[in-house]
Design a protein around this motif. Structure first.
Motif, PDB file in Angstrom:
ATOM      1  N   GLY A  91       0.776  -1.230   0.000  1.00 52.43           N
ATOM      2  CA  GLY A  91       0.000   0.000   0.000  1.00 52.43           C
ATOM      3  C   GLY A  91       0.809   1.281   0.000  1.00 52.43           C
ATOM      4  N   ARG A  92       2.118   1.177  -0.180  1.00 53.22           N
ATOM      5  CA  ARG A  92       2.898   2.412  -0.192  1.00 53.22           C
ATOM      6  C   ARG A  92       2.856   3.062  -1.573  1.00 53.22           C
ATOM      7  NH1 ARG A  92       8.776   1.161   1.988  1.00 53.22           N
ATOM      8  NH2 ARG A  92       8.686   2.889   3.437  1.00 53.22           N
ATOM      9  N   LEU A  93       2.935   4.384  -1.564  1.00 50.83           N
ATOM     10  CA  LEU A  93       2.997   5.137  -2.816  1.00 50.83           C
ATOM     11  C   LEU A  93       4.301   4.784  -3.526  1.00 50.83           C
ATOM     12  CD1 LEU A  93       1.325   7.750  -4.004  1.00 50.83           C
ATOM     13  CD2 LEU A  93       3.347   8.998  -3.210  1.00 50.83           C
ATOM     14  N   ARG A  94       4.213   4.417  -4.803  1.00 44.73           N
ATOM     15  CA  ARG A  94       5.413   4.042  -5.575  1.00 44.73           C
ATOM     16  C   ARG A  94       6.011   5.286  -6.215  1.00 44.73           C
ATOM     17  NH1 ARG A  94       6.150  -1.145  -7.112  1.00 44.73           N
ATOM     18  NH2 ARG A  94       6.997  -0.524  -9.141  1.00 44.73           N
ATOM     19  N   VAL A  95       7.217   5.631  -5.788  1.00 45.21           N
ATOM     20  CA  VAL A  95       7.865   6.850  -6.273  1.00 45.21           C
ATOM     21  C   VAL A  95       9.096   6.483  -7.103  1.00 45.21           C
ATOM     22  CG1 VAL A  95       9.042   8.987  -5.606  1.00 45.21           C
ATOM     23  CG2 VAL A  95       7.070   8.172  -4.275  1.00 45.21           C
ATOM     24  N   ALA A  96       9.167   7.022  -8.316  1.00 46.59           N
ATOM     25  CA  ALA A  96      10.392   6.941  -9.118  1.00 46.59           C
ATOM     26  C   ALA A  96      11.081   8.290  -9.033  1.00 46.59           C
ATOM     27  CB  ALA A  96      10.064   6.608 -10.572  1.00 46.59           C
ATOM     28  N   ALA A  97      12.379   8.308  -8.754  1.00 44.89           N
ATOM     29  CA  ALA A  97      13.105   9.566  -8.590  1.00 44.89           C
ATOM     30  C   ALA A  97      14.005   9.815  -9.793  1.00 44.89           C
ATOM     31  CB  ALA A  97      13.932   9.528  -7.309  1.00 44.89           C
ATOM     32  N   LEU A  98      14.045  11.071 -10.224  1.00 45.00           N
ATOM     33  CA  LEU A  98      14.874  11.487 -11.358  1.00 45.00           C
ATOM     34  C   LEU A  98      15.957  12.429 -10.846  1.00 45.00           C
ATOM     35  CD1 LEU A  98      12.712  10.216 -13.098  1.00 45.00           C
ATOM     36  CD2 LEU A  98      12.480  12.362 -14.348  1.00 45.00           C
ATOM     37  N   ILE A  99      17.217  12.082 -11.125  1.00 50.06           N
ATOM     38  CA  ILE A  99      18.327  12.908 -10.639  1.00 50.06           C
ATOM     39  C   ILE A  99      19.285  13.240 -11.781  1.00 50.06           C
ATOM     40  CG2 ILE A  99      18.206  11.905  -8.322  1.00 50.06           C
ATOM     41  CD1 ILE A  99      20.835  10.347  -9.056  1.00 50.06           C
ATOM     42  N   SER A 100      20.125  14.246 -11.516  1.00 47.86           N
ATOM     43  CA  SER A 100      21.216  14.561 -12.449  1.00 47.86           C
ATOM     44  C   SER A 100      22.549  14.695 -11.734  1.00 47.86           C
ATOM     45  CB  SER A 100      20.946  15.888 -13.176  1.00 47.86           C
ATOM     46  OG  SER A 100      19.778  15.835 -13.946  1.00 47.86           O
ATOM     47  N   GLY A 101      22.534  14.820 -10.406  1.00 49.68           N
ATOM     48  CA  GLY A 101      23.785  15.167  -9.737  1.00 49.68           C
ATOM     49  C   GLY A 101      23.944  14.572  -8.365  1.00 49.68           C
ATOM     50  N   ARG A 102      24.302  15.454  -7.437  1.00 50.01           N
ATOM     51  CA  ARG A 102      24.667  15.107  -6.057  1.00 50.01           C
ATOM     52  C   ARG A 102      23.673  14.187  -5.360  1.00 50.01           C
ATOM     53  NH1 ARG A 102      24.695  20.583  -2.772  1.00 50.01           N
ATOM     54  NH2 ARG A 102      22.540  20.483  -3.516  1.00 50.01           N
ATOM     55  N   GLY A 103      22.391  14.465  -5.515  1.00 44.78           N
ATOM     56  CA  GLY A 103      21.389  13.541  -4.984  1.00 44.78           C
ATOM     57  C   GLY A 103      21.141  13.632  -3.493  1.00 44.78           C
ATOM     58  N   SER A 104      21.356  14.807  -2.894  1.00 46.23           N
ATOM     59  CA  SER A 104      21.091  14.901  -1.449  1.00 46.23           C
ATOM     60  C   SER A 104      19.592  14.833  -1.161  1.00 46.23           C
ATOM     61  CB  SER A 104      21.713  16.161  -0.855  1.00 46.23           C
ATOM     62  OG  SER A 104      21.040  17.316  -1.265  1.00 46.23           O
ATOM     63  N   ASN A 105      18.773  15.363  -2.051  1.00 44.46           N
ATOM     64  CA  ASN A 105      17.318  15.222  -1.857  1.00 44.46           C
ATOM     65  C   ASN A 105      16.894  13.767  -2.031  1.00 44.46           C
ATOM     66  OD1 ASN A 105      15.693  17.779  -1.337  1.00 44.46           O
ATOM     67  ND2 ASN A 105      17.185  18.457  -2.875  1.00 44.46           N
ATOM     68  N   LEU A 106      17.485  13.090  -3.012  1.00 44.02           N
ATOM     69  CA  LEU A 106      17.209  11.653  -3.164  1.00 44.02           C
ATOM     70  C   LEU A 106      17.551  10.923  -1.876  1.00 44.02           C
ATOM     71  CD1 LEU A 106      16.639   9.033  -4.734  1.00 44.02           C
ATOM     72  CD2 LEU A 106      19.048   9.064  -5.426  1.00 44.02           C
ATOM     73  N   LYS A 107      18.705  11.242  -1.284  1.00 40.70           N
ATOM     74  CA  LYS A 107      19.102  10.565  -0.038  1.00 40.70           C
ATOM     75  C   LYS A 107      18.081  10.829   1.066  1.00 40.70           C
ATOM     76  CE  LYS A 107      22.828   9.559   3.132  1.00 40.70           C
ATOM     77  NZ  LYS A 107      21.959   9.539   4.302  1.00 40.70           N
ATOM     78  N   ALA A 108      17.581  12.056   1.138  1.00 42.36           N
ATOM     79  CA  ALA A 108      16.568  12.367   2.156  1.00 42.36           C
ATOM     80  C   ALA A 108      15.317  11.516   1.937  1.00 42.36           C
ATOM     81  CB  ALA A 108      16.227  13.853   2.117  1.00 42.36           C
ATOM     82  N   LEU A 109      14.936  11.324   0.682  1.00 41.70           N
ATOM     83  CA  LEU A 109      13.755  10.495   0.391  1.00 41.70           C
ATOM     84  C   LEU A 109      14.032   9.027   0.718  1.00 41.70           C
ATOM     85  CD1 LEU A 109      12.537  12.049  -2.994  1.00 41.70           C
ATOM     86  CD2 LEU A 109      11.713  12.525  -0.676  1.00 41.70           C
ATOM     87  N   LEU A 110      15.223   8.554   0.360  1.00 39.64           N
ATOM     88  CA  LEU A 110      15.573   7.153   0.657  1.00 39.64           C
ATOM     89  C   LEU A 110      15.613   6.924   2.160  1.00 39.64           C
ATOM     90  CD1 LEU A 110      18.440   6.747  -1.965  1.00 39.64           C
ATOM     91  CD2 LEU A 110      16.272   5.486  -2.004  1.00 39.64           C
ATOM     92  N   ASP A 111      16.168   7.880   2.895  1.00 38.76           N
ATOM     93  CA  ASP A 111      16.241   7.744   4.362  1.00 38.76           C
ATOM     94  C   ASP A 111      14.836   7.706   4.966  1.00 38.76           C
ATOM     95  OD1 ASP A 111      18.982   7.736   4.190  1.00 38.76           O
ATOM     96  OD2 ASP A 111      19.257   9.780   4.955  1.00 38.76           O
ATOM     97  N   ALA A 112      13.957   8.578   4.460  1.00 42.57           N
ATOM     98  CA  ALA A 112      12.579   8.594   4.976  1.00 42.57           C
ATOM     99  C   ALA A 112      11.892   7.270   4.665  1.00 42.57           C
ATOM    100  CB  ALA A 112      11.808   9.764   4.368  1.00 42.57           C
ATOM    101  N   ALA A 113      12.085   6.774   3.446  1.00 42.48           N
ATOM    102  CA  ALA A 113      11.399   5.557   3.008  1.00 42.48           C
ATOM    103  C   ALA A 113      11.945   4.307   3.693  1.00 42.48           C
ATOM    104  CB  ALA A 113      11.509   5.411   1.492  1.00 42.48           C
ATOM    105  N   ALA A 114      13.114   4.426   4.313  1.00 45.83           N
ATOM    106  CA  ALA A 114      13.688   3.272   5.028  1.00 45.83           C
ATOM    107  C   ALA A 114      12.846   2.910   6.245  1.00 45.83           C
ATOM    108  CB  ALA A 114      15.125   3.586   5.443  1.00 45.83           C
TER     109      ALA A 114
END
Ligand code: GRF
Length: 199
Positions: free
Chosen positions: A4-27
């Protein structure tokens, strides 16, 4: 949708600190979204290491290997569709997409931008904020629509602009808030508290 979790695909081009924040939250199993796949248009994006560390599959679609913007967008569109995302989260994704792509993902694509939109769209928003002399800036998560950094706002966070701020200092202060805001905005979408305004 798994568990039942929302399925999120992430699009990045660089450093990815926002991606890391999302991955940490989703953990956290209680998080209402999961990052199911990461796509980068640059093979050297630092954020790819964050995906690997979290065990999330990542795909590089190198825009330099495509003859046209349309061809790149079609490849990205196909790859995205294959992972069946509920939401496509742009996290420092530095490509302008064709209107056809944006329309195809209308109501599903979201972006984070380091200003209080609608102020300071486009490149160097922190520099624009300093040049304008504002006392407050911040970050915005918004739905992606045609037109760069336009589209309905989902959530914003404010940050003070301090006397003597440099562009880097302001960017770093805003980035701290980005890392809090983006997971919160995706949780709002997951719960239905934020919806794309149709019509
Ligand atoms: C962030 O400031 C984001 O708002 C902007 O680009 C930057 C990306 O940083 N769109 P990161 O790759 O998430 O570290």
């Amino acid at each position: 949708m798994s568990a039942g979790r929302l399925r999120v695909a992430a699009l990045i081009s660089g450093r990815g600190s926002n991606l890391k924040a999302l991955l940490d939250a989703a953990a956290d199993p209680a998080c209402p979204f999961e990052i199911v796949h990461v796509f980068s248009n640059r093979p050297d994006a630092g954020g790819l290491a964050h995906a690997a560390a979290a065990g999330v599959p990542a795909t590089v679609i190198d825009h330099k290997l495509f003859a046209s913007r349309e061809a790149f967008d079609m490849a990205l569109d196909d790859a995205l569709a294959a992972v069946r995302p509920d939401v496509v989260a742009f996290a420092g994704f530095m490509r302008i997409l064709t209107n056809a792509f944006v329309e195809r993902w209308r109501g599903k694509a979201v972006n984070i931008h380091p200003s209080l939109l609608p102020l300071f769209k486009g490149l160097h928003p922190q520099r624009q904020a300093l040049a304008a002399g504002v006392a407050v800036s911040g970050c915005t998560v918004h739905w992606v629509t045609p037109g760069v950094d336009e589209g309905p706002v989902i959530a914003r966070a404010e940050v003070p602009v301090l006397h003597g701020d440099t562009e880097d200092a302001l960017a770093a202060r805003i980035l701290v808030e980005e890392h809090r805001l983006y997971p919160r905005a995706l949780a709002m979408i997951a719960s239905g508290a934020a919806r794309f305004p149709e019509g």
